[in-house]
Design a protein around this motif. Structure first.
Motif, mmCIF file in Angstrom:
data_model
loop_
_atom_site.group_PDB
_atom_site.id
_atom_site.type_symbol
_atom_site.label_atom_id
_atom_site.label_comp_id
_atom_site.label_asym_id
_atom_site.label_seq_id
_atom_site.Cartn_x
_atom_site.Cartn_y
_atom_site.Cartn_z
ATOM 1 N N UNK A 14 -55.394 12.571 11.276
ATOM 2 C CA UNK A 14 -54.528 11.803 11.825
ATOM 3 C C UNK A 14 -55.106 10.213 12.439
ATOM 4 N N UNK A 15 -56.285 10.371 12.828
ATOM 5 C CA UNK A 15 -56.648 9.085 13.202
ATOM 6 C C UNK A 15 -56.969 7.952 12.068
ATOM 7 N N UNK A 16 -57.047 8.403 10.774
ATOM 8 C CA UNK A 16 -57.019 7.307 9.744
ATOM 9 C C UNK A 16 -55.900 7.306 8.780
ATOM 10 N N UNK A 17 -54.824 8.272 9.023
ATOM 11 C CA UNK A 17 -53.891 8.171 7.970
ATOM 12 C C UNK A 17 -52.790 6.996 8.309
ATOM 13 N N UNK A 18 -52.560 6.215 7.311
ATOM 14 C CA UNK A 18 -51.735 5.216 7.340
ATOM 15 C C UNK A 18 -50.411 5.649 8.253
ATOM 16 N N UNK A 19 -50.046 4.622 8.844
ATOM 17 C CA UNK A 19 -48.743 4.488 9.623
ATOM 18 C C UNK A 19 -47.770 3.592 9.109
ATOM 19 N N UNK A 20 -47.118 3.713 7.985
ATOM 20 C CA UNK A 20 -46.330 2.636 7.249
ATOM 21 C C UNK A 20 -45.317 1.869 7.916
ATOM 22 N N UNK A 21 -44.835 2.616 9.069
ATOM 23 C CA UNK A 21 -43.870 1.778 9.971
ATOM 24 C C UNK A 21 -44.428 0.889 10.624
ATOM 25 N N UNK A 22 -45.768 0.766 10.990
ATOM 26 C CA UNK A 22 -46.647 -0.225 11.639
ATOM 27 C C UNK A 22 -47.749 -0.837 10.534
ATOM 28 N N UNK A 23 -47.336 -0.857 9.504
ATOM 29 C CA UNK A 23 -48.237 -1.686 8.397
ATOM 30 C C UNK A 23 -47.856 -2.954 8.366
ATOM 31 N N UNK A 24 -49.218 -3.674 7.841
ATOM 32 C CA UNK A 24 -48.967 -5.002 7.268
ATOM 33 C C UNK A 24 -49.688 -5.181 6.008
ATOM 34 N N UNK A 25 -49.255 -6.034 5.171
ATOM 35 C CA UNK A 25 -49.933 -6.028 3.879
ATOM 36 C C UNK A 25 -50.744 -7.477 3.714
ATOM 37 N N UNK A 26 -51.993 -7.264 3.524
ATOM 38 C CA UNK A 26 -53.144 -8.440 3.860
ATOM 39 C C UNK A 26 -53.513 -8.652 2.361
ATOM 40 N N UNK A 27 -53.402 -9.740 1.934
ATOM 41 C CA UNK A 27 -53.709 -10.205 0.558
ATOM 42 C C UNK A 27 -54.908 -11.296 0.665
ATOM 43 N N UNK A 28 -56.137 -10.734 0.057
ATOM 44 C CA UNK A 28 -57.131 -11.622 0.219
ATOM 45 C C UNK A 28 -57.481 -12.548 -1.036
ATOM 46 N N UNK A 29 -57.557 -13.780 -0.828
ATOM 47 C CA UNK A 29 -58.140 -14.955 -1.593
ATOM 48 C C UNK A 29 -57.461 -14.840 -2.857
ATOM 49 N N UNK A 30 -56.233 -14.535 -3.192
ATOM 50 C CA UNK A 30 -55.571 -14.904 -4.328
ATOM 51 C C UNK A 30 -54.891 -16.094 -4.628
ATOM 52 N N UNK A 31 -56.157 -17.099 -5.131
ATOM 53 C CA UNK A 31 -55.701 -18.527 -5.110
ATOM 54 C C UNK A 31 -56.136 -18.932 -6.609
ATOM 55 N N UNK A 32 -55.467 -20.082 -6.919
ATOM 56 C CA UNK A 32 -55.400 -20.676 -8.018
ATOM 57 C C UNK A 32 -56.823 -20.697 -8.578
ATOM 58 N N UNK A 33 -57.701 -20.884 -7.866
ATOM 59 C CA UNK A 33 -59.187 -21.178 -8.676
ATOM 60 C C UNK A 33 -59.944 -20.097 -8.684
ATOM 61 N N UNK A 34 -59.460 -18.954 -8.328
ATOM 62 C CA UNK A 34 -60.001 -17.506 -8.509
ATOM 63 C C UNK A 34 -59.352 -17.025 -9.451
ATOM 64 N N UNK A 35 -58.062 -17.507 -10.108
ATOM 65 C CA UNK A 35 -57.601 -16.655 -11.342
ATOM 66 C C UNK A 35 -57.940 -17.361 -12.588
ATOM 67 N N UNK A 36 -57.295 -16.689 -13.653
ATOM 68 C CA UNK A 36 -57.675 -17.406 -14.972
ATOM 69 C C UNK A 36 -57.284 -18.713 -15.056
ATOM 70 N N UNK A 37 -58.393 -19.588 -15.708
ATOM 71 C CA UNK A 37 -58.079 -20.865 -15.704
ATOM 72 C C UNK A 37 -58.457 -21.834 -14.601
#
Length: 225
Positions: A14-37
């Protein structure tokens, strides 16, 4: 009060199980220079974009917060292994460049271009309702940033983590979140560079993992009575 874990996480600690009602989505470094091309493409990053789009839709529909974490290589304020490369003029995520922008498919409608002056000053730039961009100067998104403060103000306890190149920045971000007593859920099919042993390694510090479809269900359920 903690939210009971759902589905496959019902038996988790219970100390590590996700709490979806108190969650945030964190997306890391999904930038044009790191994608194909891009100027410095990371293998597998373009391939996870469809899963990232699905995650974003789920979080937006549920009204849950989203943070897009970005790199901006400005002067010498970069990781030591990158300084020689950048001093030689490598055109990678330079402030204001097209390659520094977030991959377009991930942006909410009407989102502005990244404002490097504000981001490099440590500000959170709003991209849409409950959706922001922020800059990190090193691997981990909590190092020398206000991310923890931002998440605490939103009453977030659970970081749902996805994005680009697990061995570097997502892994450092997971450790940073754990050090701050935030629960961490990796989205295994929405992170490039995630190898079979990484999940087991992360599990040793209480980081859990799930597929995009499972996270979609968790987040959708936050709107149920």
């Amino acid at each position: 009060m903690s939210t009971p874990a759902r589905g496959r996480f019902a038996g988790a600690d219970p100390h590590v199980a996700p709490e979806p009602e108190r969650s945030a989505l964190v997306l890391v470094d999904v930038q044009v220079d790191f994608a194909d091309g891009g100027a410095s493409p990371v293998p597998g990053t373009s391939e996870v974009v469809p899963a990232l789009v699905r995650l974003l839709r789920a979080f937006r529909r549920a009204g849950r917060p989203v943070v897009h974490v970005v790199r901006l290589y400005d002067g010498d304020d970069v990781d030591l292994p990158r300084r020689t490369l950048l001093a030689a003029g490598a055109p990678v995520v330079r402030p204001g460049s097209p390659g520094s922008q977030i991959v377009a498919d991930l942006l909410p409608a009407g989102a502005p271009a990244l404002d490097p002056q504000r981001l490099l000053a440590g500000e959170f730039q709003q991209l849409g309702p409950r959706e922001w961009a922020m800059w990190k100067p090193r691997w981990g998104a909590f190092h020398r940033t206000r991310l923890e403060e931002h998440l605490r103000a939103l009453d977030v306890t659970t970081v749902v983590l996805a994005g680009c190149n697990f061995p570097n920045c997502p892994r450092a971000t997971a450790y940073g979140a754990s050090e701050r007593d935030l629960r961490v859920l990796l989205v295994r099919d929405a992170i490039s560079g995630l190898l079979p042993g990484h999940e087991a390694e992360a599990a040793r510090i209480g980081v859990l993992a799930a597929a995009t479809t499972e996270v979609e269900d968790l987040v959708a359920a936050t709107g149920e009575a």
